[in-house]
Scaffold this motif. Structure first.
Motif, short mmCIF file in Angstrom:
data_model
loop_
_atom_site.label_atom_id
_atom_site.label_comp_id
_atom_site.label_asym_id
_atom_site.label_seq_id
_atom_site.Cartn_x
_atom_site.Cartn_y
_atom_site.Cartn_z
N GLN A 141 0.73 -0.93 -0.15
CA GLN A 141 -0.14 0.19 -0.05
C GLN A 141 1.01 1.12 0.28
OE1 GLN A 141 -2.17 0.81 3.71
NE2 GLN A 141 -3.69 1.40 2.45
N ASP A 142 0.68 1.89 -0.70
CA ASP A 142 1.35 3.41 -1.12
C ASP A 142 0.56 4.48 -0.02
OD1 ASP A 142 -1.04 4.80 -2.10
OD2 ASP A 142 0.23 4.79 -3.91
N GLU A 143 1.37 5.31 -0.34
CA GLU A 143 0.36 6.83 0.97
C GLU A 143 -0.92 6.92 0.87
OE1 GLU A 143 2.64 11.01 -0.55
OE2 GLU A 143 3.39 9.81 1.43
N HIS A 144 -1.36 6.81 -0.23
CA HIS A 144 -2.21 7.59 -1.20
C HIS A 144 -3.46 6.17 -0.77
CE1 HIS A 144 -0.60 10.94 -2.59
NE2 HIS A 144 0.21 10.55 -2.62
N GLY A 145 -3.45 5.17 -0.38
CA GLY A 145 -3.95 4.11 0.59
C GLY A 145 -4.35 2.61 -1.62
N ARG A 146 -3.77 2.99 -1.84
CA ARG A 146 -3.72 2.47 -3.51
C ARG A 146 -2.63 0.94 -2.88
NH1 ARG A 146 -2.63 7.23 -7.85
NH2 ARG A 146 -0.39 7.31 -6.45
N VAL A 147 -3.01 -0.13 -4.03
CA VAL A 147 -2.48 -1.17 -3.44
C VAL A 147 -2.21 -2.05 -4.65
CG1 VAL A 147 -3.04 -3.41 -2.11
CG2 VAL A 147 -3.90 -1.47 -1.72
N LEU A 148 -0.84 -2.65 -4.98
CA LEU A 148 -0.24 -3.22 -5.68
C LEU A 148 -1.17 -4.16 -6.38
CD1 LEU A 148 2.02 -4.57 -7.57
CD2 LEU A 148 2.75 -5.34 -5.49
N LEU A 149 -2.56 -4.56 -7.45
CA LEU A 149 -2.52 -5.60 -8.07
C LEU A 149 -2.24 -6.42 -8.71
CD1 LEU A 149 -6.83 -4.72 -7.41
CD2 LEU A 149 -4.96 -6.11 -5.92
N GLU A 150 -2.55 -7.80 -9.82
CA GLU A 150 -1.67 -8.43 -10.71
C GLU A 150 -2.78 -8.75 -11.46
OE1 GLU A 150 1.64 -10.19 -9.07
OE2 GLU A 150 -0.08 -12.77 -8.46
N LEU A 151 -2.84 -8.21 -12.60
CA LEU A 151 -3.68 -9.64 -13.26
C LEU A 151 -3.50 -10.90 -13.87
CD1 LEU A 151 -6.07 -9.15 -15.98
CD2 LEU A 151 -4.05 -8.89 -17.70
N GLN A 152 -4.59 -11.55 -13.84
CA GLN A 152 -4.47 -13.39 -13.31
C GLN A 152 -5.00 -13.62 -14.99
OE1 GLN A 152 -3.16 -14.58 -10.44
NE2 GLN A 152 -3.53 -12.19 -9.58
N THR A 153 -3.58 -14.29 -15.54
CA THR A 153 -3.41 -14.50 -17.08
C THR A 153 -4.05 -16.38 -17.14
OG1 THR A 153 -1.28 -15.17 -17.25
CG2 THR A 153 -3.18 -12.47 -17.63
N GLY A 154 -3.95 -16.49 -16.24
CA GLY A 154 -3.69 -18.42 -16.25
C GLY A 154 -5.37 -18.65 -16.17
N LYS A 155 -5.22 -20.06 -16.83
CA LYS A 155 -6.90 -20.51 -16.56
C LYS A 155 -7.35 -20.79 -15.67
CE LYS A 155 -6.89 -21.09 -21.21
NZ LYS A 155 -7.65 -20.07 -22.33
N GLY A 156 -7.68 -19.43 -14.70
CA GLY A 156 -8.05 -20.08 -12.96
C GLY A 156 -9.09 -19.19 -12.49
N ILE A 157 -9.76 -19.63 -11.56
CA ILE A 157 -11.13 -19.32 -11.64
C ILE A 157 -11.42 -17.74 -11.62
CG2 ILE A 157 -11.52 -21.11 -9.98
CD1 ILE A 157 -11.15 -19.19 -7.18
N TRP A 158 -9.99 -16.77 -11.57
CA TRP A 158 -10.10 -15.23 -11.36
C TRP A 158 -9.38 -14.98 -13.01
CZ3 TRP A 158 -7.95 -16.34 -5.62
CH2 TRP A 158 -9.77 -16.11 -5.11
N GLN A 159 -9.28 -15.80 -13.54
CA GLN A 159 -8.90 -15.06 -15.36
C GLN A 159 -9.62 -14.00 -15.19
OE1 GLN A 159 -9.45 -18.26 -18.26
NE2 GLN A 159 -8.18 -17.12 -19.47
N SER A 160 -8.07 -12.83 -15.74
CA SER A 160 -8.79 -11.31 -16.18
C SER A 160 -9.73 -10.51 -15.06
CB SER A 160 -10.05 -11.93 -16.87
OG SER A 160 -9.86 -12.99 -18.50
N LEU A 161 -8.98 -11.34 -14.22
CA LEU A 161 -9.50 -10.30 -13.12
C LEU A 161 -8.02 -9.73 -12.22
CD1 LEU A 161 -12.34 -12.56 -11.10
CD2 LEU A 161 -12.17 -9.90 -12.80
N TRP A 162 -8.04 -9.04 -10.79
CA TRP A 162 -6.65 -8.52 -10.63
C TRP A 162 -7.15 -8.88 -8.72
CZ3 TRP A 162 -3.64 -4.80 -13.20
CH2 TRP A 162 -3.85 -4.77 -14.58
#
Length: 383
Positions: A243-264
């Motif tokens: 988390q940075d000082e503005h409350g923004r958080v590191l997310l990453e794109l899920q590109t594998g064939k999983g339940i969260w494919q295309s989500l962050w």
């Protein structure tokens, strides 16, 4: 009690009931619009009407026609779908829209066979679209309809077993009428949704009460036969929230064939129920390098000591449980706060995220005033 009705007698009783007592004000009803019927049918798979209504309205506002949906970026579609669950539906929805435009000139086909050839459309959904939008004599067999048939005709055995499913489809095909098949299919769905409920069914309000086999045999509570229980796999993960000082958080794109494919999601790694410290120390090194968290040589941020200190007490942290239909997931969290604006961080309203992201951050009191965010990194993590 009378014997169970079949064919036109069964259909006539339901059509009459639907016109007098069925649901009449759902926004996708009485439109004759295959796009609206299709959109509602996909959203209603495994999801309650009350939940679908808001998402349905948002989708129609953003994409009033199938061509609009086909032309939309996938991430925008996933963003609108986020929170509705079963995300394969959203990917299939987008792929289906593209095929309707590319193969059928932007018009949904009228035959069940052609509808079934489209992504995410099975036999029951195809029958619903064909009958509700085009008046085609086509049977349906969704969850509500299976429950009605199993109880009314006294069908025992788990409905997804091949012989039972074939029997139910035979019943569905035998009963669908030539006249008003759309009204009849809507009646089946309405009956299952308002009278023939999974628990505490309103049998007294059912038009088939005096000829229902389950009621006659005292088996309403036993039918449909429940699915044989199998233990759900339990999976364990360590998640990193940066988390940075503005409350923004590191997310990453899920590109594998999983339940969260295309989500962050935040960075996550599978572990055991009692993860070894050496394994976690190695994971910290990997994450620091992968996401550039160490900064330059002059950077004074004690990134690694901060994370390693949390690992020392990680076993004292309770697991956060996230339950899905087919699996149970447990998470523990490492937190890293980095002052200064972080280049490449974005607000979470710009990225589609699954519910677990809100759970992870909500537990840490990070939700609220612009507390979510995403950095555009891609990863092939497959849950």
């Amino acid at each position: 009690m009378r014997p169970a009705l079949k064919g036109e007698q069964f259909a006539s009783a339901l059509v009459l009931w639907q016109k007098q007592h069925g649901r009449q004000h759902l926004p996708w009803q009485h439109t004759g619009d295959a796009y609206k019927v299709w959109l509602s049918e996909v959203m209603l798979q495994q999801t309650q009407v009350a939940t679908v209504l808001a998402y349905y309205a948002k989708f129609l506002q953003a994409y009033p026609a199938v061509a609009d949906l086909a032309a939309a970026p996938e991430q925008d579609v996933m963003q609108l779908w986020a929170g509705l669950g079963y995300y394969t539906r959203a990917r299939n929805l987008h792929a289906c829209a593209k095929q309707v435009v590319g193969r059928f000139g932007g018009n949904f086909p009228r035959t069940v066979a052609e509808l079934e050839s489209l992504p995410g459309i099975g036999q029951s959904t195809a029958g619903a679209i064909a009958s509700l939008a085009y008046g085609v004599q086509a049977p349906i067999l969704d969850g509500n309809v299976k429950r009605v048939f199993c109880r009314y005709y006294g069908v025992e055995g788990y409905a997804e077993q091949t012989p039972i499913k074939k029997k139910l489809w035979a019943i569905a095909a035998e009963n669908v009428p030539v006249a008003e098949p759309g009204v009849y299919n809507q009646a089946l769905m309405d009956l299952g949704a308002t009278c023939c409920l999974p628990r505490n069914p309103a049998c007294a309000a059912c038009p088939l009460m005096d000829s229902c086999e389950a009621l006659r045999k005292g088996m309403v509570g036993q039918l449909p036969t429940p699915k044989p229980k199998k233990p759900r796999p339990e999976l364990y993960f360590i998640s990193l929230i940066v988390q940075d000082e503005h409350g923004r958080v590191l997310l990453e794109l899920q590109t594998g064939k999983g339940i969260w494919q295309s989500l962050w999601t935040p960075p996550c790694a599978a572990c055991s129920v009692h993860p070894a410290k050496a394994e976690l120390f190695s994971l910290v090194d990997q994450w620091i390098e992968q996401y550039g968290l160490g900064g330059s040589d002059s950077d004074s941020q004690p990134v690694k000591p901060a994370l390693l200190g949390q690992i020392e007490t990680l076993n004292d942290q309770p697991w956060l449980v996230h339950e899905l239909t087919h699996r149970k997931m447990h998470f523990k969290v490492l937190v890293l706060k980095l002052p200064g604006a972080r280049v490449g961080f974005y607000g979470a309203d710009e990225k589609p995220v699954p519910k677990i992201v809100h759970k992870l951050m909500g537990r840490l009191d990070l939700l609220g005033q612009s507390t979510q965010g995403a950095v555009a990194k891609q990863n092939a993590l497959d849950f």
